[in-house]
Design an enzyme around this catalytic site. Structure first.
Site, PDB file in Angstrom:
ATOM      1  N   ASP A 155      85.403  59.927 -47.076  1.00  0.00           N
ATOM      2  CA  ASP A 155      85.058  58.969 -48.128  1.00  0.00           C
ATOM      3  C   ASP A 155      84.015  59.708 -48.982  1.00  0.00           C
ATOM      4  O   ASP A 155      83.974  60.946 -48.932  1.00  0.00           O
ATOM      5  CB  ASP A 155      84.495  57.662 -47.522  1.00  0.00           C
ATOM      6  CG  ASP A 155      84.498  56.500 -48.512  1.00  0.00           C
ATOM      7  OD1 ASP A 155      85.532  55.854 -48.661  1.00  0.00           O
ATOM      8  OD2 ASP A 155      83.466  56.248 -49.165  1.00  0.00           O
ATOM      9  N   LYS A 170      85.238  51.472 -40.684  1.00  0.00           N
ATOM     10  CA  LYS A 170      84.534  52.314 -41.663  1.00  0.00           C
ATOM     11  C   LYS A 170      83.256  52.825 -41.035  1.00  0.00           C
ATOM     12  O   LYS A 170      82.711  52.185 -40.128  1.00  0.00           O
ATOM     13  CB  LYS A 170      84.174  51.491 -42.893  1.00  0.00           C
ATOM     14  CG  LYS A 170      83.895  52.333 -44.118  1.00  0.00           C
ATOM     15  CD  LYS A 170      85.171  52.640 -44.867  1.00  0.00           C
ATOM     16  CE  LYS A 170      84.977  53.605 -45.993  1.00  0.00           C
ATOM     17  NZ  LYS A 170      86.196  53.676 -46.817  1.00  0.00           N
TER      18      LYS A 170
HETATM   19  N1  GLU Z   1      88.057  56.352 -47.447  1.00  0.00           N
HETATM   20  C1  GLU Z   1      89.394  56.065 -47.865  1.00  0.00           C
HETATM   21  C2  GLU Z   1      89.521  54.598 -48.215  1.00  0.00           C
HETATM   22  O1  GLU Z   1      88.571  54.005 -48.727  1.00  0.00           O
HETATM   23  C3  GLU Z   1      90.456  56.590 -46.912  1.00  0.00           C
HETATM   24  C4  GLU Z   1      90.352  56.132 -45.505  1.00  0.00           C
HETATM   25  C5  GLU Z   1      91.310  56.853 -44.519  1.00  0.00           C
HETATM   26  O2  GLU Z   1      92.060  57.736 -44.937  1.00  0.00           O
HETATM   27  O3  GLU Z   1      91.266  56.491 -43.351  1.00  0.00           O
HETATM   28  O4  GLU Z   1      90.533  53.987 -48.060  1.00  0.00           O
END
Ligand code: GLU
Length: 460
Positions: free
Chosen positions: A180, A140
């Protein structure tokens, strides 16, 4: 029989002792990181039955190892605003766990972003990604940059500077960021362009959530919201319930909320409330999604402006009040810790039947426990909002093969994945004596795959 029970009790006690000790180690090392510690505690607590039955996880010190990121990058993001002033923000990327695949997870641009928030999100991503059944590890990233009120030029300038540093640590087989909060198709586009310029190569699969013109996948934009509704529908079906004819409240009005509202309406529900960080709207006849999309998806507007076009609706300032709107289904899709114990109690008193977490960790642990103990259906975030990252992995698969699947195909796969996650979570919960507790079920199922891979790969 008596001996067996005694052995089991001893095992449970040593699992509990291990969890307490491991959590204490994590707490000491990350003393001021409250969101991260909250996420770790929630997972650790639910793993006691697994650790009791499989002492190998204790012998291999898996909890201490899984709660320590493989790598965390913190960097300066300097940029110039429209007035010619130099600004400096802080960027982060946590590469948390790569046991089952390259790091995968979104980027968040929000003023609240700090090491604790990024680590809680990265930690949860490990289990969520594992649950999808796809070969993706947990990561992340983000920055404490506030996109609110910024011009397009400022967004580009900031995003390019962010990528100047982050690009050193990414790659289609290393780390694949996505969106996100505060990062959507526009920001992904700027990141992709900058990455391509610096690297001098077209690594289509280095970012997901790309535009359809340059390697994006059908259904990615809708995936988290649609997936959430598919998950909740599946969960309700087991109790003879459905979205059809239900009243729904959705917090937020970003990408997850918009497409949860869209799919809920397609399934025959009436969505009566949604919100932004200033307040919420209540439209008892059902929200006009086209208006919300125009304000929030395509315009940089506040949700309060909805009532200018629909005077029959009402606007209330403050976010918590949304949970006092009576509903059958509540979908918290805004942000972490947006629903506390009190709000949960009000929802229960008003007769809510099901909760589906669209945001990451939107309910406090106490709120979640209250729903579960009251026998209310509860779809936990790691399972219920996994649709976004699941379609991201489908986007990576399409990029690797240089093929493009149809919208029908990606949507059908998404639905299949959400059903599979639901079944896996139910099965794990009942196998480990926690029947009905999907929070435990999804943590257990997500954990075991990663932990077994870590053991198989040795102490690395
Ligand atoms: N931000 C999204 C999540 O919390 C998607 C992450 C992604 O597609 O890599 O899962």
């Amino acid at each position: 029989m008596q001996i067996l029970e005694r052995v089991e009790e001893t095992d449970i006690q040593s699992a509990r002792d291990y969890v307490t000790k491991a959590y204490e180690t994590v707490r000491k090392r990350n003393r001021h990181e409250s969101e991260f510690l909250q996420a770790v505690k929630e997972i650790f607590d639910s793993l006691v039955p697994v650790l009791a039955r499989h002492p190998k996880y204790i012998e291999h010190r898996i909890l201490e190892r899984i709660a320590e990121p493989e790598r965390m990058i913190v960097f300066k993001v300097p940029w110039v605003d429209d007035q010619g002033n130099v600004q400096v923000n802080r960027g982060f990327r946590v590469q948390f766990n790569s046991a089952i695949g390259p790091y995968k997870g979104g980027i968040r641009f929000h003023p609240s972003v700090n090491a604790s928030i990024i680590k809680f999100l990265g930690f949860e991503q490990i289990f969520k990604n594992s649950l999808t059944g796809q070969p993706i590890g947990g990561g992340k990233g983000g920055a404490d940059f506030d996109p609110k009120g910024k011009s397009d030029r400022e967004i580009m300038s900031f995003t390019q500077s962010f990528m100047n540093e982050l690009c050193k640590y990414m790659g289609p087989d290393t780390d694949i960021p996505a969106g996100d909060i505060g990062v959507g198709a526009r920001e992904i586009g700027y990141m992709f362009g900058q990455y391509k310029k610096i690297r001098g190569r077209y690594d289509a699969g280095v970012l997901t959530g790309k535009g359809l013109e340059y390697g994006g996948s059908f259904t990615r934009k809708e995936a988290t919201g649609y997936g959430l509704v598919y998950f909740v529908e599946e969960m309700m079906k087991d109790q003879g319930l459905s979205f059809k004819g239900s009243t729904v409240v959705v917090s937020g009005s970003g990408n997850v909320a918009l497409y949860a509202m869209e799919k809920a309406a397609q399934f025959g529900a009436k969505v009566v409330a949604c919100s932004d960080s200033d307040g919420y709207i209540y439209d008892k006849n059902g929200i006009h999604l086209d208006t919300v999309k125009r304000l929030k998806e395509f315009g940089n507007k506040r949700i309060s402006e909805y009532v200018d076009e629909h005077p029959e609706a009402r606007y209330f300032t403050g976010c918590l009040g949304i949970w006092s709107v009576p509903c059958d289904i509540a979908l918290p899709c805004a942000t972490q810790n947006e629903m506390d114990e009190k709000a949960a109690q009000v929802l229960i008193e008003n007769g809510v039947k099901a909760i589906g977490e669209g945001a990451n960790m939107p309910c406090s642990q106490e709120a979640a426990r209250q729903f579960l103990d009251s026998g209310i259906l509860f779809g936990p975030a790691k399972a219920a909002n996994a649709g976004g990252v699941a379609v991201s992995a489908l986007e990576m698969a399409q990029n690797s093969t240089r093929l493009r699947w149809t919208a029908e195909e990606t949507d059908a796969r998404l639905r299949g994945i959400m059903t599979d996650i639901y079944r896996k979570s139910v099965k794990a919960a009942s196998e480990y004596g926690r029947a009905g507790y999907l929070t435990d079920g999804c943590n257990i199922a997500g954990f075991m795959k990663v932990a077994d891979a870590m053991i198989a790969q040795g102490v690395v």
